[in-house]
Design a protein around this motif. Structure first.
Motif, PDB file in Angstrom:
ATOM      1  N   LYS A 132      -3.605  -4.295  -0.278  1.00 39.72           N
ATOM      2  CA  LYS A 132      -4.686  -3.581  -0.951  1.00 39.72           C
ATOM      3  C   LYS A 132      -4.536  -3.656  -2.472  1.00 39.72           C
ATOM      4  O   LYS A 132      -5.470  -3.341  -3.199  1.00 39.72           O
ATOM      5  CB  LYS A 132      -4.697  -2.112  -0.514  1.00 39.72           C
ATOM      6  N   LYS A 133      -3.366  -4.057  -2.916  1.00 45.29           N
ATOM      7  CA  LYS A 133      -3.068  -4.108  -4.350  1.00 45.29           C
ATOM      8  C   LYS A 133      -2.953  -5.550  -4.825  1.00 45.29           C
ATOM      9  O   LYS A 133      -2.844  -6.478  -4.034  1.00 45.29           O
ATOM     10  CB  LYS A 133      -1.753  -3.369  -4.637  1.00 45.29           C
ATOM     11  N   ALA A 134      -2.977  -5.709  -6.151  1.00 46.04           N
ATOM     12  CA  ALA A 134      -2.764  -7.025  -6.754  1.00 46.04           C
ATOM     13  C   ALA A 134      -1.314  -7.447  -6.534  1.00 46.04           C
ATOM     14  O   ALA A 134      -0.442  -6.628  -6.243  1.00 46.04           O
ATOM     15  CB  ALA A 134      -3.087  -6.977  -8.241  1.00 46.04           C
ATOM     16  N   ALA A 135      -1.063  -8.757  -6.698  1.00 39.39           N
ATOM     17  CA  ALA A 135       0.270  -9.292  -6.432  1.00 39.39           C
ATOM     18  C   ALA A 135       1.344  -8.588  -7.255  1.00 39.39           C
ATOM     19  O   ALA A 135       2.434  -8.279  -6.753  1.00 39.39           O
ATOM     20  CB  ALA A 135       0.283 -10.791  -6.715  1.00 39.39           C
ATOM     21  N   ASP A 136       1.065  -8.325  -8.539  1.00 31.35           N
ATOM     22  CA  ASP A 136       2.052  -7.691  -9.410  1.00 31.35           C
ATOM     23  C   ASP A 136       2.332  -6.241  -9.029  1.00 31.35           C
ATOM     24  O   ASP A 136       3.332  -5.659  -9.472  1.00 31.35           O
ATOM     25  CB  ASP A 136       1.583  -7.749 -10.872  1.00 31.35           C
ATOM     26  N   ASP A 137       1.429  -5.663  -8.241  1.00 30.50           N
ATOM     27  CA  ASP A 137       1.574  -4.249  -7.877  1.00 30.50           C
ATOM     28  C   ASP A 137       2.203  -4.044  -6.500  1.00 30.50           C
ATOM     29  O   ASP A 137       2.347  -2.903  -6.049  1.00 30.50           O
ATOM     30  CB  ASP A 137       0.211  -3.548  -7.929  1.00 30.50           C
ATOM     31  N   ILE A 138       2.535  -5.131  -5.818  1.00 33.52           N
ATOM     32  CA  ILE A 138       3.229  -4.991  -4.537  1.00 33.52           C
ATOM     33  C   ILE A 138       4.618  -4.422  -4.805  1.00 33.52           C
ATOM     34  O   ILE A 138       5.403  -4.984  -5.566  1.00 33.52           O
ATOM     35  CB  ILE A 138       3.347  -6.346  -3.805  1.00 33.52           C
ATOM     36  N   THR A 139       4.921  -3.300  -4.228  1.00 29.86           N
ATOM     37  CA  THR A 139       6.163  -2.587  -4.542  1.00 29.86           C
ATOM     38  C   THR A 139       7.372  -3.194  -3.831  1.00 29.86           C
ATOM     39  O   THR A 139       7.239  -3.907  -2.827  1.00 29.86           O
ATOM     40  CB  THR A 139       6.046  -1.107  -4.150  1.00 29.86           C
ATOM     41  N   ASP A 140       8.546  -2.894  -4.363  1.00 29.84           N
ATOM     42  CA  ASP A 140       9.789  -3.324  -3.719  1.00 29.84           C
ATOM     43  C   ASP A 140       9.930  -2.689  -2.339  1.00 29.84           C
ATOM     44  O   ASP A 140      10.513  -3.284  -1.425  1.00 29.84           O
ATOM     45  CB  ASP A 140      10.992  -2.939  -4.589  1.00 29.84           C
TER      46      ASP A 140
END
Length: 717
Positions: A132-140
């Motif tokens: 649901k998020k942009a690639a940079d916002d995918i969390t650890d």
């Protein structure tokens, strides 16, 4: 310049604690700010106005339905002889995907059993997980959840790999191999100075300057588009020149102390003489690196500017921090054996006598040697490294190999084709179908998907899978064949995707090499004519630099492209030469070559002006500056060599080119060919027409006026 640096060096020596404290405060503050701001490196290496970039612009304009979301591809591999379509294996895959779906940030999962993304033999399949998020916002946390979910398939004997927008890879700044390089540089310094304590000081000052430049680069990612490889490059260059520049000033200070000059006065003179040469050499490297902006390629400009920043910090540290550190070192800078060595041989050394005794043999042999090493450069092929060139045990390489095993080499080099039917007068849908049919008939095409038109029906996206890998020559020829079919039946075909982008980047950089080389060579000739007040010495220096470059590229092709000695150098796979390596090597090696040329030949010119004896001038240069150039060259080689064994293919190739480039230039060109040719030229080496002598400025780059006649006001203790 020399007078200003004399005063600055003297002030730094007298106020050593203030200067050292100032540098430490700047270092700590910049590091703290850099850590508090999350680095935002961009791996976008696209070039404006290339065919692939134009196609990408159309896709974003005509097909984009909102901001791009992140996605991770999960790849499954069955054990030999088994199939993923079998009940136990299928159940393991479905359980794994079900666990992944429990992450609330996952938007959807395309199961291979629903989309048909299973290889013909059933041994490999993949599922695309959309977030649901942009690639940079995918969390650890999401990535950890993903990896934990894969254990369900792993427990059933399935191989699982990830590709796509997988975060958390981090930025590679250094490793064990780089530390080994620094340790070897320390050994060279210890031998040079005869002291383990003194040997560590140039490395410390270089690391402080490098730390500031790296921190500033990390901060700069918040405001500018900078690729992560820029950090490794700036680290490589900054560390090497930082140690070398400190070495030059340390050595000069050591010389003055040996002559009985008082400590602070010696430091000031070293800053005014060797420091002037350091500033000149550093500015030359900076100009060469900033010259990368003229090729008009954004990511190359960023690489050049960040590397130039590291050199600037190295220069500033050398003329301010180094004098302060020298003041603390005190008289320990001069070994007991120093004066005895000076008395033994005042005019020449063994290498100087050998070079001037056998100039024809040495020059011919050296030129032929470099020419032979240059031969492989004639079949140079440029490209960008893909996952298939990484170490076999790396996650990216395992994912690449698994997809290649199941779907063929070309699956990793898919071509995205934008079919523009705005010029078609008849049925556009039939025109799209005709374009697909034509592409299926092309050589080296494994498969072609049906055309997917946009809402207006003016454009369609077609995906073609080559039979060969992304960096194969046949794949490049296929891209060219598709583009040649543009405007046929009114359809215009534009090819994009990572493979096409890499091809366009390589072509653009290949076209830019001659332009940049001519600019650098011209600049070098003018610069050296002003410095040495000669026409033939700059000409020999420029020709020597060209030999350095062709030999560097030739050896790079021999090892990296042709695959020789790859096991010895820990290079996983052979492949095309890094597309931006030639231009990068030209810029960096030019600056370093000018460093060695200036430090070596300026001493020769000084002796020639005094004695008018060309042979004695060569002896003096090789005796007094030769050992420093030798030590500096070895330090550069060891530091750069450490990067050959780094994990990234990009860093490996740059480390290899820089290592052998310095080896060729410092020891074959500057220490052998240049003095040999100057011996053959005799007095003509220093000829300059009188009319030209009146026009060009007289530049005292080593501050010899400080050591002749009346010296400037003596710094206080």
């Amino acid at each position: 310049m020399s007078g200003f640096l004399y005063k600055l060096g003297g002030w730094s020596a007298r106020n050593r604690l203030k200067m050292i404290s100032a540098w430490l405060v700047i270092l700590i503050a910049s590091v703290v700010i850099a850590i508090s701001l999350k680095p935002a490196f961009s791996e976008d290496m696209s070039i404006p106005d290339t065919p692939s970039e134009k196609a990408m612009d159309i896709i974003q304009k005509e097909f984009s339905k909102g901001p791009d979301k992140g996605s991770i591809r999960v790849i499954f591999g069955a054990e030999d002889g088994k199939k993923l379509t079998s009940k136990p294996e299928k159940q393991a895959v479905e359980e794994t995907l079900k666990k992944i779906k429990t992450d609330h940030s996952v938007a959807s999962i395309a199961s291979p059993f629903e989309t048909g993304t299973i290889s013909k033999d059933g041994s490999v399949a993949y599922a695309d997980v959309s977030y649901k998020k942009a690639a940079d916002d995918i969390t650890d946390a999401s990535v950890s959840h993903m990896k934990h979910s894969l254990s369900a398939a792993g427990d059933k004997g399935l191989q699982t790999e990830l590709s796509g927008d997988v975060p958390g890879a981090g930025v590679e700044i250094g490793g064990v191999s780089e530390i080994v390089g620094v340790v070897l540089a320390f050994v060279v310094l210890a031998i040079t100075f005869g002291s383990l304590v003194i040997a560590g000081l140039p490395i410390v000052t270089a690391l402080i300057g490098l730390g500031v430049s790296i921190a500033l680069t990390l901060i700069g990612t918040q405001f500018f588009t900078i690729a992560s490889v820029s950090l490794s490059l700036s680290g490589m260059i900054g560390l090497a020149v930082g140690i070398d520049y400190a070495l030059f000033i340390f050595t000069k200070h050591r010389q003055f102390l040996g002559e009985g000059v008082q400590k602070n006065e010696s430091i000031a003179k070293a800053a005014g003489t060797a420091g002037s040469a350091v500033v000149f050499a550093g500015l030359t490297v900076i100009v060469a690196l900033c010259g990368l902006t003229v090729v008009g390629i954004p990511f190359m400009s960023a690489m050049g500017l960040t590397a130039a920043l590291s050199v600037l910090m190295a220069v500033l540290a050398s003329v301010t921090l180094v004098p302060a550190v020298l003041s603390i070192a005190g008289k320990r800078m001069i070994p007991k054996s120093y004066k005895k060595k000076e008395k033994k041989s005042a005019g020449t050394n063994g290498w100087g006598r050998f070079v001037t005794k056998k100039p024809i043999l040495l020059s011919i042999f050296s030129i032929i040697l470099l020419a032979v090493i240059s031969l492989p450069a004639m079949h140079l092929e440029l490209g960008l490294p893909d996952a298939g060139m990484k170490a076999k045990d790396s996650p990216d390489r395992r994912a690449y190999d698994l997809l290649s095993k199941g779907f063929g080499e070309g699956f990793n080099g898919k071509l995205t084709i934008v079919a523009d039917a705005k010029g078609v007068k008849g049925n556009k849908s039939e025109a799209f179908q005709g374009a697909v049919k034509e592409m299926k008939d092309l050589h080296n095409v494994a498969s072609v998907t049906p055309a997917m038109p946009n809402e207006k029906g003016d454009y369609a996206i077609i995906t073609a899978v080559p039979e060969t890998g992304p960096n194969d020559k046949a794949t490049k020829e296929l891209v060219q064949d598709i583009r040649k079919r543009s405007d046929k039946n009114g359809i215009r075909l534009l090819v994009t995707g990572s493979t096409a982008v890499n091809i366009d980047i390589s072509d653009r950089l290949n076209d830019a090499i001659p332009e940049f080389a001519i600019l650098i060579v011209g600049f070098a000739f003018v610069l050296l004519t002003v410095v040495f007040r000669s026409l033939l010495v700059p000409l020999a220096a420029v020709v020597g630099f060209l030999l350095t470059m062709t030999a560097t590229l030739g050896l790079s092709v021999f090892v990296l492209q042709d695959g020789n000695f790859t096991g010895l150098l820990s290079i996983p796979e052979k492949g095309p030469i890094l597309a931006f390596l030639p231009i990068l090597a030209i810029g960096i090696l030019f600056g370093l070559a000018m460093d060695y040329q200036v430090f070596l030949v300026s001493r020769m010119r000084e002796e020639y002006v005094k004695t008018k004896n060309p042979v004695q001038a060569i002896h003096a240069g090789l005796k007094h500056s030769g050992p420093v150039v030798t030590a500096a060259g070895l330090i550069m080689i060891f530091v750069f060599a450490g990067f050959i064994f780094a994990g990234e293919a990009t860093i490996k190739s740059m480390g290899l080119a820089m290592t052998f480039g310095v080896l060729f230039d410092a020891f074959i060109v500057r220490m052998t060919i240049i003095p040999s040719v100057m011996k053959l030229m005799g007095h003509a080496a220093w000829y300059l027409p009188k009319w030209l002598d009146k026009i060009i400025p007289n530049v005292d780059i080593e501050g010899h006026k400080l050591t002749q006649g009346k010296t400037p006001e003596k710094p206080e203790e």
